[in-house]
Scaffold this active site. Structure first.
Site, PDB file in Angstrom:
ATOM      1  N   GLU A  65       0.882  -1.047   0.126  1.00  9.09           N
ATOM      2  CA  GLU A  65      -0.052  -0.019  -0.041  1.00  9.09           C
ATOM      3  C   GLU A  65       0.738   1.305  -0.024  1.00  9.09           C
ATOM      4  OE1 GLU A  65      -4.233  -0.992   2.158  1.00  9.09           O
ATOM      5  OE2 GLU A  65      -2.447  -1.415   3.382  1.00  9.09           O
TER       6      GLU A  65
ATOM      7  N   GLU B  93      -3.836  -9.637   4.001  1.00 12.39           N
ATOM      8  CA  GLU B  93      -4.448  -9.344   5.354  1.00 12.39           C
ATOM      9  C   GLU B  93      -5.669 -10.082   5.698  1.00 12.39           C
ATOM     10  OE1 GLU B  93      -2.229  -5.236   4.379  1.00 12.39           O
ATOM     11  OE2 GLU B  93      -2.788  -7.086   3.320  1.00 12.39           O
TER      12      GLU B  93
END
Length: 260
Positions: free
Chosen positions: A111, A131
């Site tokens: 990210e 995640e």
């Protein structure tokens, strides 16, 4: 104790290096520090381009430091003015940041790269969003990835956590270029110098126009630009620099940008 984030400057270029062994994972204090650095970069009138890189050869960034993941206070902590990694939520950043990815960019590290304007990666780099196996939402990636690569590929990466190598990332247009590791930083600096030589007012206008246009129809976006509704566009259209390029061309010289 060694500094976890270091900087060096060459003219209008700021190089930011994340150096937090073993995996360059980011905890709250590191994120706050990175936010302060990129906020200073944003507001410094002489800085035009930033390069984000990391120390070591295995990890670009492992994202959020899982060693503190079980600490509820750390999970809910303030991550600084720019959000996670200093870039995820930094407002009004109208200067380009180049990600120099050497190694694994996983979770928040992926990210963080997505928060940059250009991404150059070494040929042994890889990317993943695991995640889903950690009970977390990769919120930034869930918003940005479907706008960068085909929808179903983005969904697959987010839902399965599978790994993607640099060659595949380049194939989907996610990264700009794949290079041998020994040529990666050289290429990032080459691009940074090219950007630094460009008109800072035009670059700022491009950055703001692209960011604002993401949420608008073409007609609404072009109307905002043509009416000088955007601050960077208004400054450019009323500037001396707007005519400098034409003057320099006619006089057969390099333009001198003054940012006004």
């Amino acid at each position: 104790m060694a500094e976890v984030v270091t900087t060096r400057r060459e003219g209008a270029i700021l190089e930011v290096t994340l150096d937090r062994p073993k995996a360059n994972a980011i905890d709250r204090s590191t994120s706050v520090l990175m936010g302060q650095i990129f906020e200073t970069f944003r507001d410094h009138p002489e800085l035009r381009v930033a390069i984000l890189k990391s120390a070591g050869d295995k990890f670009f960034c492992a994202g959020w430091d899982l060693k503190v993941a079980a600490d509820r206070d750390e999970v809910n902590a303030y991550y600084g003015v720019g959000g996670f990694g200093g870039l995820e939520r930094l407002r009004d950043l109208n200067k380009p940041v180049i990600a120099c990815v050497n190694g694994i960019a996983v979770g928040g590290g992926f990210e963080l790269a997505l928060s940059c304007d250009l991404i150059y990666a070494s040929d042994h780099s890889s990317f993943a969003l695991p995640e889903i196996m950690a009970g977390q939402l990769a919120a930034s990636a869930a918003i940005k990835l479907p706008k960068r690569i085909p929808h179903h590929i983005a969904r697959e990466l987010l839902l399965t956590g599978r790994w993607m190598d640099a060659a595949e990332a380049h194939r989907w247009g996610l990264i700009n270029e794949v290079l041998p590791r020994e040529k990666l930083e050289q290429r990032a600096w080459e691009v940074a110098r090219q950007l630094a030589a460009g008109s800072p007012l035009v670059i700022a206008a491009v950055e703001e126009t692209m960011r604002v246009a993401e949420a608008l129809s073409y007609q609404d976006a072009i109307t905002r630009v043509s009416s000088r509704h955007l601050a960077t566009v208004d400054k450019l259209y009323g500037s001396d620099d707007r005519m400098e390029g034409a003057r320099a061309f006619s006089e057969k010289r390099a333009p001198v940008w003054r940012g006004r």
